[in-house]
Design a protein around this motif. Structure first.
Motif, PDB file in Angstrom:
ATOM      1  N   ARG A  13       0.997  -1.223   0.278  1.00  0.00           N
ATOM      2  CA  ARG A  13      -0.616  -0.261   0.325  1.00  0.00           C
ATOM      3  C   ARG A  13       0.986   1.737  -0.229  1.00  0.00           C
ATOM      4  O   ARG A  13       0.510   2.184  -0.995  1.00  0.00           O
ATOM      5  CB  ARG A  13      -0.978   0.030   1.193  1.00  0.00           C
ATOM      6  CG  ARG A  13      -1.766   1.363   1.485  1.00  0.00           C
ATOM      7  CD  ARG A  13      -2.540   0.774   2.542  1.00  0.00           C
ATOM      8  NE  ARG A  13      -3.214   0.464   3.190  1.00  0.00           N
ATOM      9  CZ  ARG A  13      -5.020   0.655   2.230  1.00  0.00           C
ATOM     10  NH1 ARG A  13      -5.442   1.688   2.192  1.00  0.00           N
ATOM     11  NH2 ARG A  13      -5.669  -0.894   2.116  1.00  0.00           N
ATOM     12  N   SER A  14       1.550   1.211   0.542  1.00  0.00           N
ATOM     13  CA  SER A  14       2.654   2.497   0.611  1.00  0.00           C
ATOM     14  C   SER A  14       3.683   2.405  -0.282  1.00  0.00           C
ATOM     15  O   SER A  14       5.021   3.811  -0.211  1.00  0.00           O
ATOM     16  CB  SER A  14       3.572   2.381   2.465  1.00  0.00           C
ATOM     17  OG  SER A  14       4.509   0.999   2.790  1.00  0.00           O
ATOM     18  N   GLY A  15       3.848   1.599  -0.814  1.00  0.00           N
ATOM     19  CA  GLY A  15       4.758   1.152  -1.905  1.00  0.00           C
ATOM     20  C   GLY A  15       5.974   0.074  -2.479  1.00  0.00           C
ATOM     21  O   GLY A  15       5.201  -0.495  -2.233  1.00  0.00           O
ATOM     22  N   GLU A  16       6.468   0.396  -3.088  1.00  0.00           N
ATOM     23  CA  GLU A  16       6.911  -1.106  -3.346  1.00  0.00           C
ATOM     24  C   GLU A  16       7.561  -1.924  -2.500  1.00  0.00           C
ATOM     25  O   GLU A  16       8.371  -0.636  -1.689  1.00  0.00           O
ATOM     26  CB  GLU A  16       8.048  -0.943  -4.490  1.00  0.00           C
ATOM     27  CG  GLU A  16       9.196   0.150  -5.061  1.00  0.00           C
ATOM     28  CD  GLU A  16       9.632  -0.114  -5.608  1.00  0.00           C
ATOM     29  OE1 GLU A  16      10.240  -0.235  -7.269  1.00  0.00           O
ATOM     30  OE2 GLU A  16      11.246  -0.024  -6.090  1.00  0.00           O
ATOM     31  N   ARG A  62      -3.952   0.162  -7.694  1.00  0.00           N
ATOM     32  CA  ARG A  62      -4.703   0.335  -7.124  1.00  0.00           C
ATOM     33  C   ARG A  62      -6.008   0.061  -6.607  1.00  0.00           C
ATOM     34  O   ARG A  62      -6.392   0.589  -5.225  1.00  0.00           O
ATOM     35  CB  ARG A  62      -4.073   2.204  -6.887  1.00  0.00           C
ATOM     36  CG  ARG A  62      -2.395   2.408  -7.742  1.00  0.00           C
ATOM     37  CD  ARG A  62      -1.983   1.973  -6.479  1.00  0.00           C
ATOM     38  NE  ARG A  62      -1.843   2.665  -5.465  1.00  0.00           N
ATOM     39  CZ  ARG A  62      -1.121   1.755  -4.430  1.00  0.00           C
ATOM     40  NH1 ARG A  62      -0.082   1.574  -4.672  1.00  0.00           N
ATOM     41  NH2 ARG A  62      -1.067   3.348  -2.542  1.00  0.00           N
ATOM     42  N   GLU A  63      -7.261   0.218  -7.096  1.00  0.00           N
ATOM     43  CA  GLU A  63      -8.547  -0.698  -6.734  1.00  0.00           C
ATOM     44  C   GLU A  63      -8.277  -0.952  -5.944  1.00  0.00           C
ATOM     45  O   GLU A  63      -9.855  -1.329  -5.423  1.00  0.00           O
ATOM     46  CB  GLU A  63      -9.067   0.318  -8.225  1.00  0.00           C
ATOM     47  CG  GLU A  63      -9.686  -1.004  -8.434  1.00  0.00           C
ATOM     48  CD  GLU A  63      -8.249  -0.520 -10.351  1.00  0.00           C
ATOM     49  OE1 GLU A  63      -8.242  -0.976 -11.493  1.00  0.00           O
ATOM     50  OE2 GLU A  63      -7.591   0.458 -10.182  1.00  0.00           O
ATOM     51  N   VAL A  64      -8.065  -1.941  -6.200  1.00  0.00           N
ATOM     52  CA  VAL A  64      -7.898  -3.457  -5.011  1.00  0.00           C
ATOM     53  C   VAL A  64      -8.089  -2.549  -3.665  1.00  0.00           C
ATOM     54  O   VAL A  64      -8.286  -3.262  -2.954  1.00  0.00           O
ATOM     55  CB  VAL A  64      -6.866  -4.287  -5.479  1.00  0.00           C
ATOM     56  CG1 VAL A  64      -5.559  -4.114  -4.460  1.00  0.00           C
ATOM     57  CG2 VAL A  64      -6.888  -5.489  -4.941  1.00  0.00           C
ATOM     58  N   LEU A  65      -6.738  -1.422  -3.335  1.00  0.00           N
ATOM     59  CA  LEU A  65      -6.919  -1.025  -1.643  1.00  0.00           C
ATOM     60  C   LEU A  65      -8.453  -0.706  -1.694  1.00  0.00           C
ATOM     61  O   LEU A  65      -8.759  -0.144  -0.390  1.00  0.00           O
ATOM     62  CB  LEU A  65      -5.635  -0.074  -1.540  1.00  0.00           C
ATOM     63  CG  LEU A  65      -4.633  -0.185  -2.224  1.00  0.00           C
ATOM     64  CD1 LEU A  65      -3.664   0.618  -2.496  1.00  0.00           C
ATOM     65  CD2 LEU A  65      -3.761  -1.405  -1.189  1.00  0.00           C
ATOM     66  N   ASP A  66      -8.821   0.209  -2.573  1.00  0.00           N
ATOM     67  CA  ASP A  66     -10.149   0.939  -2.037  1.00  0.00           C
ATOM     68  C   ASP A  66     -11.551  -0.984  -1.650  1.00  0.00           C
ATOM     69  O   ASP A  66     -11.719  -0.554  -1.048  1.00  0.00           O
ATOM     70  CB  ASP A  66     -11.252   1.412  -2.769  1.00  0.00           C
ATOM     71  CG  ASP A  66     -10.009   3.003  -3.254  1.00  0.00           C
ATOM     72  OD1 ASP A  66      -9.194   3.240  -3.015  1.00  0.00           O
ATOM     73  OD2 ASP A  66      -9.931   3.409  -4.936  1.00  0.00           O
ATOM     74  N   LEU A  67     -11.561  -1.532  -2.729  1.00  0.00           N
ATOM     75  CA  LEU A  67     -12.048  -2.971  -1.977  1.00  0.00           C
ATOM     76  C   LEU A  67     -11.758  -3.709  -0.761  1.00  0.00           C
ATOM     77  O   LEU A  67     -12.448  -3.188   0.179  1.00  0.00           O
ATOM     78  CB  LEU A  67     -11.495  -4.101  -3.179  1.00  0.00           C
ATOM     79  CG  LEU A  67     -12.557  -3.890  -4.748  1.00  0.00           C
ATOM     80  CD1 LEU A  67     -11.635  -4.494  -5.274  1.00  0.00           C
ATOM     81  CD2 LEU A  67     -13.994  -3.572  -4.726  1.00  0.00           C
TER      82      LEU A  67
END
Length: 87
Positions: A13-16, A62-67
């Motif tokens: 989430r915060s980067g690679e 990145r939308e996986v983080l919204d899920l």
């Protein structure tokens, strides 16, 4: 989704992150972590890049983080899931 895969996404989430970092965070075998990363890559959620002997992963969808955030809210959790304790 598998709990370790969710936790890998939370790390990313915060980067690679390098596989070695993810492995150390979980205290799991490299082969097992790599297997879970391969599933995420095959699903099109992550990508990787090699830098010498290290492989770095990052989230490409990145939308996986919204899920994940919506799922957490649905069960009443406020904070992102944290990695399981090593061992």
């Amino acid at each position: 989704m598998h709990p370790v895969r969710i936790q890998i996404l939370e790390i990313l989430r915060s980067g690679e992150a390098c596989v070695c970092h993810i492995e150390a965070t979980f205290g799991l075998r490299q082969a097992y972590v790599s297997q879970q990363l391969a599933v995420l890559r095959k699903a099109g959620l992550t990508s990787d890049r090699r830098d010498g002997p290290n492989i770095y992963y990052q989230i490409v969808r990145r939308e996986v983080l919204d899920l994940l955030d919506m799922a957490r809210a649905a069960v009443g959790e406020d904070e992102p899931w944290q990695p399981l304790p090593a061992g």
